[in-house]
Design a protein around this motif. Structure first.
Motif, PDB file in Angstrom:
ATOM      1  N   GLN A 122       0.844  -1.185   0.000  1.00 15.02           N
ATOM      2  CA  GLN A 122       0.000   0.000   0.000  1.00 15.02           C
ATOM      3  C   GLN A 122       0.875   1.229   0.000  1.00 15.02           C
ATOM      4  O   GLN A 122       1.807   1.336   0.784  1.00 15.02           O
ATOM      5  CB  GLN A 122      -0.902   0.018   1.232  1.00 15.02           C
ATOM      6  CG  GLN A 122      -1.853   1.209   1.247  1.00 15.02           C
ATOM      7  CD  GLN A 122      -2.870   1.122   2.361  1.00 15.02           C
ATOM      8  OE1 GLN A 122      -2.712   0.361   3.291  1.00 15.02           O
ATOM      9  NE2 GLN A 122      -3.929   1.892   2.271  1.00 15.02           N
ATOM     10  N   ASP A 173      -9.303  -7.153  -3.568  1.00 14.98           N
ATOM     11  CA  ASP A 173      -8.917  -7.379  -2.176  1.00 14.98           C
ATOM     12  C   ASP A 173     -10.091  -7.680  -1.255  1.00 14.98           C
ATOM     13  O   ASP A 173      -9.935  -8.348  -0.245  1.00 14.98           O
ATOM     14  CB  ASP A 173      -8.182  -6.143  -1.642  1.00 14.98           C
ATOM     15  CG  ASP A 173      -6.891  -5.898  -2.389  1.00 14.98           C
ATOM     16  OD1 ASP A 173      -6.589  -4.729  -2.710  1.00 14.98           O
ATOM     17  OD2 ASP A 173      -6.171  -6.884  -2.657  1.00 14.98           O
ATOM     18  N   THR A 229      -3.658   6.219   1.093  1.00 11.14           N
ATOM     19  CA  THR A 229      -4.797   6.756   1.837  1.00 11.14           C
ATOM     20  C   THR A 229      -4.987   8.250   1.611  1.00 11.14           C
ATOM     21  O   THR A 229      -5.970   8.824   2.059  1.00 11.14           O
ATOM     22  CB  THR A 229      -4.638   6.485   3.340  1.00 11.14           C
ATOM     23  OG1 THR A 229      -3.358   6.946   3.758  1.00 11.14           O
ATOM     24  CG2 THR A 229      -4.761   4.986   3.634  1.00 11.14           C
ATOM     25  N   TYR A 284     -14.165  -0.060  -6.960  1.00 13.49           N
ATOM     26  CA  TYR A 284     -13.502   0.196  -5.686  1.00 13.49           C
ATOM     27  C   TYR A 284     -14.544   0.668  -4.674  1.00 13.49           C
ATOM     28  O   TYR A 284     -15.574   1.218  -5.034  1.00 13.49           O
ATOM     29  CB  TYR A 284     -12.484   1.335  -5.808  1.00 13.49           C
ATOM     30  CG  TYR A 284     -11.305   1.092  -6.706  1.00 13.49           C
ATOM     31  CD1 TYR A 284     -11.345   1.444  -8.056  1.00 13.49           C
ATOM     32  CD2 TYR A 284     -10.128   0.535  -6.209  1.00 13.49           C
ATOM     33  CE1 TYR A 284     -10.249   1.241  -8.885  1.00 13.49           C
ATOM     34  CE2 TYR A 284      -9.014   0.341  -7.030  1.00 13.49           C
ATOM     35  CZ  TYR A 284      -9.092   0.689  -8.357  1.00 13.49           C
ATOM     36  OH  TYR A 284      -8.009   0.500  -9.173  1.00 13.49           O
ATOM     37  N   ARG A 286     -10.059   0.618  -2.024  1.00 14.90           N
ATOM     38  CA  ARG A 286      -9.826  -0.822  -2.004  1.00 14.90           C
ATOM     39  C   ARG A 286     -10.551  -1.471  -3.170  1.00 14.90           C
ATOM     40  O   ARG A 286     -11.725  -1.200  -3.400  1.00 14.90           O
ATOM     41  CB  ARG A 286     -10.287  -1.417  -0.672  1.00 14.90           C
ATOM     42  CG  ARG A 286      -9.455  -0.957   0.520  1.00 14.90           C
ATOM     43  CD  ARG A 286      -9.943  -1.584   1.806  1.00 14.90           C
ATOM     44  NE  ARG A 286     -11.248  -1.057   2.184  1.00 14.90           N
ATOM     45  CZ  ARG A 286     -12.017  -1.595   3.130  1.00 14.90           C
ATOM     46  NH1 ARG A 286     -11.627  -2.682   3.770  1.00 14.90           N
ATOM     47  NH2 ARG A 286     -13.175  -1.045   3.434  1.00 14.90           N
ATOM     48  N   GLN A 341     -14.394   3.244  -1.207  1.00 13.37           N
ATOM     49  CA  GLN A 341     -13.531   4.204  -0.540  1.00 13.37           C
ATOM     50  C   GLN A 341     -14.113   4.519   0.819  1.00 13.37           C
ATOM     51  O   GLN A 341     -15.259   4.963   0.930  1.00 13.37           O
ATOM     52  CB  GLN A 341     -13.409   5.489  -1.367  1.00 13.37           C
ATOM     53  CG  GLN A 341     -12.461   6.501  -0.763  1.00 13.37           C
ATOM     54  CD  GLN A 341     -12.335   7.747  -1.603  1.00 13.37           C
ATOM     55  OE1 GLN A 341     -13.209   8.084  -2.387  1.00 13.37           O
ATOM     56  NE2 GLN A 341     -11.213   8.441  -1.457  1.00 13.37           N
TER      57      GLN A 341
END
Lengths: 110, 118
Positions: free
Chosen positions: A3, B59, A102, B35, B44, B37
């Motif tokens: 990540q 994932d 992130t 995805y 993800r 979020q």
């Protein structure tokens, strides 16, 4: 899974100043991309830098990539209020997957 | 310009309902992605498709399925919505990177669907 992690998580600057945000990742990559997301919207692609490149420019954006340190930085010069957004790095490493960090929340004060 | 559209900007559903999120792209891209979020977790990947009727788990595929019957359309299905599926859902598309092209192309995102499950 790997990540990307952006640093700082949040950044607040005055209009006209430069903004720098960093991204670190864990495994070798084919390329690294930066995206911008305005509040509550989809992501917009800003710039892509390949693993064999060290620096790339696009308008007021400058991206560097250091594969030995597994890190990248995004510099926005002469920032404007309209640059207020979240910025994400995404790495691609030979599969279909893009791994997103992130994000850094940038606030540019007028 | 590439355009990726999603069927709804905001959606409120009840626990246990079957939910369909649709995504359409107009640039003949081979790859399409879903995805979710969430704050502090970034984006993800739920599912990915590289061709019609082809799909790969990402994932976090549990509780989701996908359908790609036409190249331009990629649907995300929540079989039985639960409150922990409350999230922002983002669809994206990209060209398929042939070997030797130096890696993936950029992704183009839709505006997102904010789903609330009550």
């Amino acid at each position: 899974s790997q990540q990307g992690e952006e640093d700082p998580q949040a950044l607040s600057i005055q209009e006209g100043e430069n903004a720098t945000m960093n991204c670190s990742y864990k495994t070798s990559i084919n390329n690294l991309q930066w995206y911008r997301q305005n509040s509550g919207r989809g992501l917009v692609h800003l710039i892509l830098i390949r693993s064999n490149e060290r620096e790339k420019h696009s308008g007021r954006l400058r991206v560097t990539l250091d594969t030995s340190k597994k890190s990248s930085s995004l510099l926005i010069t002469a920032s404007r209020a309209a640059d207020t957004a979240s910025y994400f790095c995404a790495t691609h490493s030979g599969t279909y997957k893009y791994i997103f960090g992130t994000g850094t929340r940038l606030k540019v004060l007028a | 310009d590439v355009k990726v559209t999603q069927s709804s900007r905001y959606l409120v559903k009840r626990t246990g309902e079957k939910v369909f999120l649709e995504c359409v792209q107009d640039m003949d891209h081979e790859n399409m992605f879903w995805y979710r979020q969430d704050p502090g977790l970034g984006l993800r990947l739920i599912y990915f498709s590289y061709d019609v009727k082809m799909k790969e788990k990402g994932d976090i595929p549990e509780g989701y399925s996908v359908s790609r019957e036409k190249k331009e359309r990629f649907s995300l299905i929540l079989e039985s919505a639960s409150t922990n599926q409350t999230s922002m859902y983002l669809c994206a598309s990209s060209l398929f990177a042939r070997s030797g092209t130096g890696g993936a192309y950029e992704q183009y995102f839709g505006p997102g669907t904010r789903l609330t499950v009550t």
